[in-house]
Design a protein around this motif. Structure first.
Motif, PDB file in Angstrom:
ATOM      1  N   LEU A  30       0.691  -1.046  -0.041  1.00  0.00           N
ATOM      2  CA  LEU A  30      -0.048   0.037   0.082  1.00  0.00           C
ATOM      3  C   LEU A  30       0.631   1.349  -0.185  1.00  0.00           C
ATOM      4  N   ALA A  31       0.329   2.215  -0.709  1.00  0.00           N
ATOM      5  CA  ALA A  31       1.215   3.586  -0.842  1.00  0.00           C
ATOM      6  C   ALA A  31       1.005   4.124   0.704  1.00  0.00           C
ATOM      7  N   PRO A  32       2.305   4.507   1.168  1.00  0.00           N
ATOM      8  CA  PRO A  32       2.444   5.194   2.539  1.00  0.00           C
ATOM      9  C   PRO A  32       1.556   6.410   2.478  1.00  0.00           C
ATOM     10  N   GLY A  33       1.104   6.722   3.597  1.00  0.00           N
ATOM     11  CA  GLY A  33       0.448   8.171   3.860  1.00  0.00           C
ATOM     12  C   GLY A  33      -1.041   8.279   3.231  1.00  0.00           C
ATOM     13  N   GLN A  34      -1.872   7.412   3.374  1.00  0.00           N
ATOM     14  CA  GLN A  34      -3.179   7.541   2.651  1.00  0.00           C
ATOM     15  C   GLN A  34      -4.282   7.598   3.995  1.00  0.00           C
ATOM     16  N   ARG A  35      -5.264   8.565   3.488  1.00  0.00           N
ATOM     17  CA  ARG A  35      -6.503   8.521   4.533  1.00  0.00           C
ATOM     18  C   ARG A  35      -7.577   8.824   3.615  1.00  0.00           C
ATOM     19  N   ILE A  36      -8.612   7.721   3.541  1.00  0.00           N
ATOM     20  CA  ILE A  36      -9.610   7.880   2.626  1.00  0.00           C
ATOM     21  C   ILE A  36     -10.850   7.069   3.281  1.00  0.00           C
ATOM     22  N   ARG A  37     -11.930   7.400   2.708  1.00  0.00           N
ATOM     23  CA  ARG A  37     -13.061   6.719   3.042  1.00  0.00           C
ATOM     24  C   ARG A  37     -13.615   5.940   1.896  1.00  0.00           C
ATOM     25  N   ARG A  38     -13.880   4.692   1.920  1.00  0.00           N
ATOM     26  CA  ARG A  38     -14.154   4.076   0.694  1.00  0.00           C
ATOM     27  C   ARG A  38     -15.324   3.164   1.066  1.00  0.00           C
ATOM     28  N   PHE A  39     -16.727   3.161   0.641  1.00  0.00           N
ATOM     29  CA  PHE A  39     -17.761   2.662   0.601  1.00  0.00           C
ATOM     30  C   PHE A  39     -18.347   2.738   1.960  1.00  0.00           C
ATOM     31  N   GLY A  40     -18.093   3.750   2.347  1.00  0.00           N
ATOM     32  CA  GLY A  40     -18.362   4.107   4.160  1.00  0.00           C
ATOM     33  C   GLY A  40     -17.447   3.716   4.929  1.00  0.00           C
ATOM     34  N   ARG A  77     -13.439   3.763   6.868  1.00  0.00           N
ATOM     35  CA  ARG A  77     -12.246   4.449   6.846  1.00  0.00           C
ATOM     36  C   ARG A  77     -11.102   3.781   6.507  1.00  0.00           C
ATOM     37  N   ILE A  78     -10.382   4.240   5.788  1.00  0.00           N
ATOM     38  CA  ILE A  78      -8.974   3.310   5.522  1.00  0.00           C
ATOM     39  C   ILE A  78      -7.836   4.299   5.680  1.00  0.00           C
ATOM     40  N   GLU A  79      -6.864   3.996   6.577  1.00  0.00           N
ATOM     41  CA  GLU A  79      -5.879   4.796   6.922  1.00  0.00           C
ATOM     42  C   GLU A  79      -4.536   4.111   6.748  1.00  0.00           C
ATOM     43  N   VAL A  80      -3.522   4.638   6.130  1.00  0.00           N
ATOM     44  CA  VAL A  80      -2.218   3.699   5.821  1.00  0.00           C
ATOM     45  C   VAL A  80      -1.124   4.815   6.367  1.00  0.00           C
ATOM     46  N   ASN A  81      -0.106   4.115   7.038  1.00  0.00           N
ATOM     47  CA  ASN A  81       0.620   5.229   7.823  1.00  0.00           C
ATOM     48  C   ASN A  81       2.190   4.918   6.838  1.00  0.00           C
ATOM     49  N   ALA A  82       3.059   5.742   7.366  1.00  0.00           N
ATOM     50  CA  ALA A  82       4.384   5.855   6.643  1.00  0.00           C
ATOM     51  C   ALA A  82       5.120   4.566   6.116  1.00  0.00           C
ATOM     52  N   PHE A  83       4.633   3.466   7.157  1.00  0.00           N
ATOM     53  CA  PHE A  83       5.392   2.126   6.703  1.00  0.00           C
ATOM     54  C   PHE A  83       4.595   1.291   5.954  1.00  0.00           C
ATOM     55  N   SER A  84       3.392   1.792   5.271  1.00  0.00           N
ATOM     56  CA  SER A  84       2.363   0.952   4.443  1.00  0.00           C
ATOM     57  C   SER A  84       1.433   0.185   5.173  1.00  0.00           C
ATOM     58  N   MET A  85       1.443   0.259   6.532  1.00  0.00           N
ATOM     59  CA  MET A  85       0.618  -0.411   7.465  1.00  0.00           C
ATOM     60  C   MET A  85      -0.715   0.399   7.409  1.00  0.00           C
ATOM     61  N   ARG A  86      -1.578  -0.868   7.623  1.00  0.00           N
ATOM     62  CA  ARG A  86      -3.115  -0.418   7.793  1.00  0.00           C
ATOM     63  C   ARG A  86      -3.413   0.240   9.233  1.00  0.00           C
ATOM     64  N   GLY A  87      -2.879   1.530   9.197  1.00  0.00           N
ATOM     65  CA  GLY A  87      -3.131   2.134  10.616  1.00  0.00           C
ATOM     66  C   GLY A  87      -2.638   3.208  10.940  1.00  0.00           C
ATOM     67  N   GLY A  88      -2.611   4.047  12.099  1.00  0.00           N
ATOM     68  CA  GLY A  88      -1.990   5.243  12.257  1.00  0.00           C
ATOM     69  C   GLY A  88      -0.570   5.478  12.319  1.00  0.00           C
ATOM     70  N   ALA A  89      -0.084   6.596  12.657  1.00  0.00           N
ATOM     71  CA  ALA A  89       1.065   6.656  12.499  1.00  0.00           C
ATOM     72  C   ALA A  89       1.697   6.057  13.783  1.00  0.00           C
ATOM     73  N   ILE A  90       3.008   5.535  13.716  1.00  0.00           N
ATOM     74  CA  ILE A  90       3.821   4.933  14.884  1.00  0.00           C
ATOM     75  C   ILE A  90       5.172   5.259  14.769  1.00  0.00           C
ATOM     76  N   HIS A  91       6.015   5.090  15.876  1.00  0.00           N
ATOM     77  CA  HIS A  91       7.349   5.541  15.971  1.00  0.00           C
ATOM     78  C   HIS A  91       8.039   3.951  15.661  1.00  0.00           C
ATOM     79  N   PRO A  92       9.236   4.260  14.819  1.00  0.00           N
ATOM     80  CA  PRO A  92       9.730   2.740  14.502  1.00  0.00           C
ATOM     81  C   PRO A  92      10.342   2.249  15.592  1.00  0.00           C
ATOM     82  N   GLN A  93      10.822   2.898  16.697  1.00  0.00           N
ATOM     83  CA  GLN A  93      11.177   2.380  17.953  1.00  0.00           C
ATOM     84  C   GLN A  93      10.074   2.127  19.006  1.00  0.00           C
TER      85      GLN A  93
END
Length: 340
Positions: A50-60, A62-78
Motif C-alpha cells: 500500500l502506498a504510504p500516507g493515505q487517509r480515505i473513506r471507501r464505501f463508508g 475509513r482506511i488509513e495507511v501510515n508511513a510504513f504502508s501499514m493499515r493503521g495510524g502513525a507509529i514510531h519505528p522504535q
C-alpha cells in the motif's frame, strides 16, 4: 432569431448536463468513496505494498495507511517504553480491504481486547498491521526485510489456506490491475464506469500463476526466515491460519491436506505456536455467517478470529512471564507445548 433561441437551448442543455455530472461526481465520492481507491506502489522485495500516507473513506469505511504502508495510524519505528508491541503480518484477511472500517480490523480488535484484558500491565498496547491483498509468506518476508520488526516482542503471521500456494512476489499488477491502482482516476465517474467492465487478466501474471515447483516449500522457507529474524531480534513468532469456506463445506482437498500437514510439521520442528482455525470454525453452528465470500471474513468472523488470537497471545505472554516485564528475552522462551 431561431438560431439565437436554439443556441440558448443548447447552452441550457449543456449547463444542465454539467450540473448533473457534477452532482453525480459529488454523490459517488461522498456516498461510495469512488475516485479515491487505496493506492499501491511497486516494491522490489515484496512485489507491492500500500502506498504510504493515505487517509480515505471507501464505501463508508475509513482506511488509513501510515508511513510504513501499514493499515493503521502513525507509529514510531522504535517501541516506546513499557509498551507491548505486536507485528501482525497477513493478506487481505488481516488487511480488511475496502470492506472493513479501520475500527473493525482484526488487528484493531485484538489491540482493544488486549488493552482490556491486560489492564495496567503496559502503558500501551500496539498491534501493527502490515498486510496487503494477496500477500503470501514471501511477500511478508520481503516486508520484514525492508522495514524490520519495529522492536515488536511478538510477530503474528495470519495465513489462509491459499497462502501456502502463493507465488513469488511480483509487481506486474501495480498500475495495470484495477485492484492495484498506482494513481487515482480523474473522476469518480471514470472509476464507476471501469468497475462495470469485466476485469482483464494479465497474461504475464497468469504465466506466473501456472508455474510449477514446490510453492509450499518455498513459502515454508519464507516463514522459517521470518522466524530466524524474529529470534535474532529476541522476538517470538506465532502462526495462525484461517480456512477457505469450501473447506468447511466439502473438507480440504487432498493437496490442501498435504500442505496443512507440512505446515504443522514445520511449526513443530521450528517450535512455533500455531493456531489452526479450521476445527474452530467447524464448531460454529452456522459457519456461513463467518464469511462475506469464499475466503474473506464477515464482521462476525473477524470477531471470532480476534478473540482466539487474543487468547493465544495472552497464553503465550503469561507462560513466558512477559506480563511482568515485557522483555524480549522472556518472550523468546520455548512454549511450544501449548499449541500444535
Amino acid at each position: 432569431m431561431f438560431g439565437g433561441e436554439g443556441l440558448r437551448v443548447g447552452l441550457l442543455i449543456l449547463i444542465a448536463g454539467v450540473v448533473l455530472v457534477g452532482l453525480a461526481e459529488v454523490f459517488l465520492r461522498w456516498r461510495y468513496g469512488l475516485g479515491s481507491p487505496p493506492l499501491y506502489v511497486a516494491d522490489t522485495r515484496m512485489g507491492y505494498r500500500l502506498a504510504p500516507g493515505q487517509r480515505i473513506r471507501r464505501f463508508g469505511n475509513r482506511i488509513e495507511v501510515n508511513a510504513f504502508s501499514m493499515r493503521g495510524g502513525a507509529i514510531h519505528p522504535q517501541r516506546p517504553d513499557n509498551t507491548l508491541r505486536i507485528l501482525m503480518l497477513g493478506d487481505s484477511i488481516i488487511n480488511g480491504g475496502w470492506w472493513t472500517d479501520q475500527a473493525d480490523l482484526i488487528s484493531q480488535l485484538v489491540q482493544t481486547q488486549l488493552k482490556q484484558s491486560l489492564g495496567g500491565q503496559f502503558a500501551q498496547v500496539e498491534v501493527l498491521n502490515a498486510s496487503a491483498n494477496s500477500w503470501g509468506p514471501r511477500h511478508e518476508l520481503g516486508y520484514v526485510a525492508r522495514f524490520g520488526l519495529f522492536e515488536s516482542q511478538v510477530v503474528l503471521v495470519v495465513l489462509n489456506t491459499d497462502d501456502l500456494f502463493a507465488i513469488a512476489p511480483t509487481s506486474i499488477q501495480v498500475g495495470r490491475d484495477r485492484s492495484y491502482p498506482r494513481r487515482r482516476p480523474p473522476l469518480a465517474l471514470v472509476e464507476a464506469l471501469t468497475r462495470l467492465q469485466k476485469p482483464r487478466p494479465l497474461p504475464e501474471l497468469e504465466i506466473l500463476q501456472q508455474q510449477g515447483g514446490d510453492r509450499v516449500g518455498s513459502n515454508l522457507e519464507a516463514l522459517r526466515q521470518i522466524n530466524l529474524r524474529a529470534a535474532e531480534s529476541h522476538s517470538r513468532l506465532l502462526l495462525a491460519m484461517t480456512p477457505l469456506r469450501r473447506e468447511l463445506e466439502e473438507g480440504p482437498r487432498d493437496y490442501e491436506v498435504i500442505a496443512r500437514q507440512r505446515l504443522l510439521t514445520f511449526t513443530q520442528a521450528e517450535q512455533v505456536p500455531y493456531l489452526d482455525f479450521l476445527p474452530l470454525f467447524q464448531q460454529s453452528s452456522n459457519f456461513a455467517d463467518l464469511y462475506r465470500d469464499h475466503i474473506h471474513l464477515s464482521p462476525q468472523g473477524n470477531q471470532l478470529v480476534s478473540q482466539h488470537l487474543t487468547h493465544l497471545l495472552e497464553t503465550i505472554l503469561a507462560a513466558s512471564g512477559a506480563l511482568a516485564s515485557a522483555s524480549f528475552e522472556e518472550l523468546a522462551g520455548d512454549d511450544s507445548d501449548l499449541w500444535q
